[in-house]
Design an enzyme around this catalytic site. Structure first.
Site, short mmCIF file in Angstrom:
data_model
loop_
_atom_site.label_atom_id
_atom_site.label_comp_id
_atom_site.label_asym_id
_atom_site.label_seq_id
_atom_site.Cartn_x
_atom_site.Cartn_y
_atom_site.Cartn_z
N SER A 262 40.24 23.80 -1.60
CA SER A 262 39.33 24.86 -2.06
C SER A 262 38.53 24.34 -3.23
CB SER A 262 40.12 26.09 -2.51
OG SER A 262 40.79 25.83 -3.73
N ASP A 263 37.28 24.80 -3.36
CA ASP A 263 36.62 24.52 -4.63
C ASP A 263 37.39 25.30 -5.69
OD1 ASP A 263 34.99 23.68 -6.65
OD2 ASP A 263 33.11 24.25 -5.71
N TRP A 264 37.23 24.87 -6.93
CA TRP A 264 38.07 25.42 -8.01
C TRP A 264 37.79 26.91 -8.23
CZ3 TRP A 264 39.23 21.04 -6.48
CH2 TRP A 264 40.12 20.19 -7.11
N GLY A 265 38.69 27.72 -7.71
CA GLY A 265 38.48 29.16 -7.82
C GLY A 265 37.76 29.72 -6.60
N GLY A 266 37.78 28.97 -5.51
CA GLY A 266 37.04 29.41 -4.33
C GLY A 266 37.90 30.21 -3.34
#
Ligand code: BGC
Length: 742
Positions: A262-266
């Site tokens: 996941s993108d960071w916080g996605g």
């Protein structure tokens, strides 16, 4: 048995028993899949859960009990990011994490040289190995849709074919060392300002023809071991857990066997995270930049709540085991790969690579009256103007920010090259952003200057009157709303009053050279007044050396634009149709629907359709010599399978050695659907001595003739006539030939 015999018998017995006891997962003589299954069968539920989410800002846990170490990721994509603290965005304060900053990926793309991409990936991989990073968060291949895109500098331009050819060797170079790439941001991440809220609406054709091919090539040809889901939504599902883009397209259709990170916080939803293709969750409860909850790891969607849900019988371990298999495969490819070589940090070879890539990527946009190269012999004083001549650009811009061991500024580069030969004077010209820090890395530069714009311009103009050449380094920087993650630009114009400065200098000195530092196109209202214009990108550690070498002619420029340089936003499809950044769905402002109304007509495809003459065309790039492209031949004018081989002669008609980039575009002369006027389908860089001619061979396949057929959901090449155009820019294609697909 004598004493010796007894000794060897014992040794044999011991080694046989050691081999026999060595578990399959630790024994490289078994294939990776067997090792994965063996390791999986030994793991407890908690151990499985632990490997699929972060335990710190950039690492996930291995399996201590089984001797599998922690897994470390790091940004990416222009150099190995310095270490932050375990659970903070601030610096860890290491003294061994300064790196070589390589040129931004826009520059790499403008080399049009897959060998440079391979060298880039390989050099970066060696730096990553030294720093014990198992995965680099990059490269990025989102398509350049508008010149306002805050992260365009981190990507490879507007054309899916060019980006595809450049991303594959980057991945191969990196992964050949046992360092995983994590190709990002999959997909449709063309908006920074509202990256968490944008729901992209587009046709299947635009998705498959424009926005997916570089990712597809990364997976099918580059065999990328990691893909990062994007923040935005597609069909109302976030791209970090999206049933269509991840389950269907990436994993089912393309056969991706790596991990989706996941993108960071996605990640936003447990059930979707479980079912829709996410394999490793990172950065949840952070914004990926500066904010975040402390020690939130147990509260991730794929952490305790998932474990509890399995214990309560809400899920079986089917999805979990599938994720863990992928993660284990990643471990065996990277940190469990005992064959990995040693790494190097800041080696001479890496600086040389950075320099070479920069030199090949710098684009000579305009050179009226052959003002460039600077003739050192006939020159006593050069005036260098502009904040970008002195400002360090490797710090800032968001997650790609670096701590470079050194960064040679444009001014330093010219001073070093011209020392003892020419006086190099400096005038500030304008003040942009005098600050310089990111996540606790500071440039240490004091750029404060409180003079008024008028005073700064007056000083520069005065000095320019007596200079043989004026070289202005302007453009954007890595500050918010310039070329920077998290925001898009607010306008296409140059910031900080630079237009006024440039005009004033060009008026007093006919040998004014403007070097634009940016990852994006800017408006140039003074275009006809400034004889020489160079696109200088963000070039990293060797910025000054590379720029100086091109400006004085030690290196003949050979970069070609990887995007169309429009003269205004109105010449860009997304803006002409008012389709950026979209419309809020409701008053709560949770989702913004962004319809890609320009459809497949991005960049030159739009300019061609609307017959717009851009300031500089896609593929454009001048040289200090001249080239002639002639005698285009096609091997077989009638093809059944779509495979085509074209040959063309390229002659260096000037008096200097130089490289040209030969480009082949294909046009479908009659089609059942609307197709672009032409599309890039092959290219080749060629080096030529003065007077030399080489024959360049360009090959294309069936895909080059195809469009995405929305009815069958597949690529389709319709029989009929096509035309191929060859030249060295999308607006300079002197050769053409017709052929037929039967
Ligand atoms: C960015 C990613 C980056 C990640 C980790 C996010 O904000 O979008 O590109 O890899 O942070 O730094």
């Amino acid at each position: 048995m004598n004493y010796k015999g007894f000794f060897f018998a014992c040794l044999l017995a011991v080694s046989v028993s050691v081999v026999a006891q060595s578990p399959v997962y630790l024994d490289p003589s078994h294939g990776i899949e067997a090792r994965v299954e063996d390791a999986l069968s030994r793991m407890t539920l908690s151990e499985k859960i632990a490997v699929i989410h972060a335990q710190s800002k950039f690492s996930s846990a291995g399996v201590k009990r089984l001797g599998i170490p922690d897994f470390w990721t790091d940004d990416g994509p222009h150099g190995v990011r310095p270490d932050v603290l375990w659970d903070e965005w601030e610096q860890a304060g290491q003294t061994n994490d300064s790196c070589v900053a390589f040129p931004a990926l826009t520059c790499l793309a403008s080399t049009w040289n897959p060998q440079m991409a391979n060298l880039y990936g390989h050099s970066l991989g060696e730096e990553a190995l030294y720093r014990n990073k198992n995965m680099i968060l990059g490269p990025g291949v989102n398509i350049y849709r508008t010149p306002l895109g805050g992260r365009n500098f981190e990507y490879m331009g507007e054309d899916p074919y060019l980006a595809s050819r450049m991303v594959v060797p980057y991945i191969q170079g990196l992964q050949s060392l046992g360092v995983a790439s994590c190709v990002k941001h999959y997909c449709l991440n063309n908006d920074e300002e509202y990256r968490h809220q944008v729901n992209v609406i587009l046709s299947d054709r635009a998705l498959h023809e424009i926005y997916l091919p570089a990712f597809e090539a990364a997976v099918k040809e580059g065999h990328a071991w990691g893909i990062m889901g994007a923040y935005n939504l597609y069909k109302d599902e976030h791209n970090c857990h999206n049933s269509i883009t991840l389950n269907k397209i990436l994993k089912q259709d393309w056969g991706f066997d790596g991990v989706v990170v996941s993108d960071w916080g996605g990640a936003h939803d447990m059930d979707q995270a479980i079912r829709n293709g996410l394999d490793m969750e990172f950065g949840t409860w952070t914004d990926g930049l500066t904010m975040g909850a402390t020690n939130a790891y147990d509260n991730y969607y794929l952490s305790k709540m998932y474990e509890n849900a399995i214990r309560q019988g809400k899920y079986t371990t089917k999805e979990l085991d599938e994720k863990v298999r992928r993660v284990l495969r990643l471990f065996f490819r990277t940190n469990m790969n005992k064959q990995r070589p040693y790494g190097f940090l800041c080696s001479e070879a890496h600086y040389e690579a950075a320099r070479q890539i920069a030199q090949q990527g710098i684009v000579l946009l305009q050179n009226t009256g052959n003002v460039l190269p600077i003739r050192i012999e006939a020159c006593r004083k050069i005036l260098v103007v502009g904040e970008n001549a002195i400002k360090m650009m490797t710090v800032g811009g968001g997650s790609s920010s670096l701590k470079a061991q050194h960064e040679i500024s444009p001014l330093q580069g010219l001073q070093q090259r011209l020392a003892g030969k020419v006086d190099v004077e400096f005038a500030r010209g304008y003040v942009g952003d005098a600050t310089g820090s990111y996540n606790g890395v500071t440039t240490g530069q004091n750029l404060q200057d409180d003079r008024t714009p008028d005073a700064l311009i007056a000083e520069a103009v005065e000095k320019a009157r007596t200079a043989d050449y004026v070289v202005i380094f302007g453009g954007l920087n890595k500050s918010d709303y310039q070329d920077c993650e998290g925001h898009d630009r607010k306008s296409m114009d140059l910031p900080y009053g630079q237009d006024r400065l440039i005009k004033a200098l060009a008026e007093v000195n006919p040998k004014t050279i403007y070097v634009n530092i940016s990852g994006n196109a800017v408006t140039m209202p003074w275009l006809n007044k400034v004889p020489a214009i160079v696109q200088g990108w963000f070039l990293g550690s060797e910025t000054g050396t590379a720029l100086a070498s091109v400006l004085v002619g030690d290196v003949n420029p050979s970069g070609h634009l990887p995007f169309t340089w429009p003269s205004s936003l109105q010449d860009v499809g997304a803006h002409a149709l008012d389709a950026f950044p979209g419309i809020w769905r409701d008053s709560e402002k949770k989702i913004i629907d962004e319809e890609y109304k320009e459809d497949i007509f991005v960049g030159y495809r739009w300019a061609d359709k609307k017959k717009i003459r851009p300031t500089f065309a896609f593929g454009h790039g001048l040289s200090y010599t001249t080239f002639k492209v002639s005698n285009l031949r096609v091997k077989n004018k009638v093809t059944h399978d779509g495979q085509m081989t074209f040959t063309v002669d390229v002659t260096n008609t000037g008096n200097r050695e130089g490289d040209d980039v030969i480009q082949l575009y294909i046009s479908d002369l009659k089609s059942s659907v609307e197709r672009p006027v032409k599309e890039l389908k092959a290219f080749q860089r060629v080096s030529l001595k003065p007077g030399e001619t080489k024959t360049v061979t360009l090959t294309t396949d069936r895909r080059a003739l195809s469009f995405w057929d929305e009815v069958s959901g597949d690529w389709k090449a319709e029989p009929g006539d096509f035309q191929a155009f060859v030249g060295d820019a999308s607006n300079n294609l002197p050769c053409k030939v017709k052929f037929t697909l039967q």
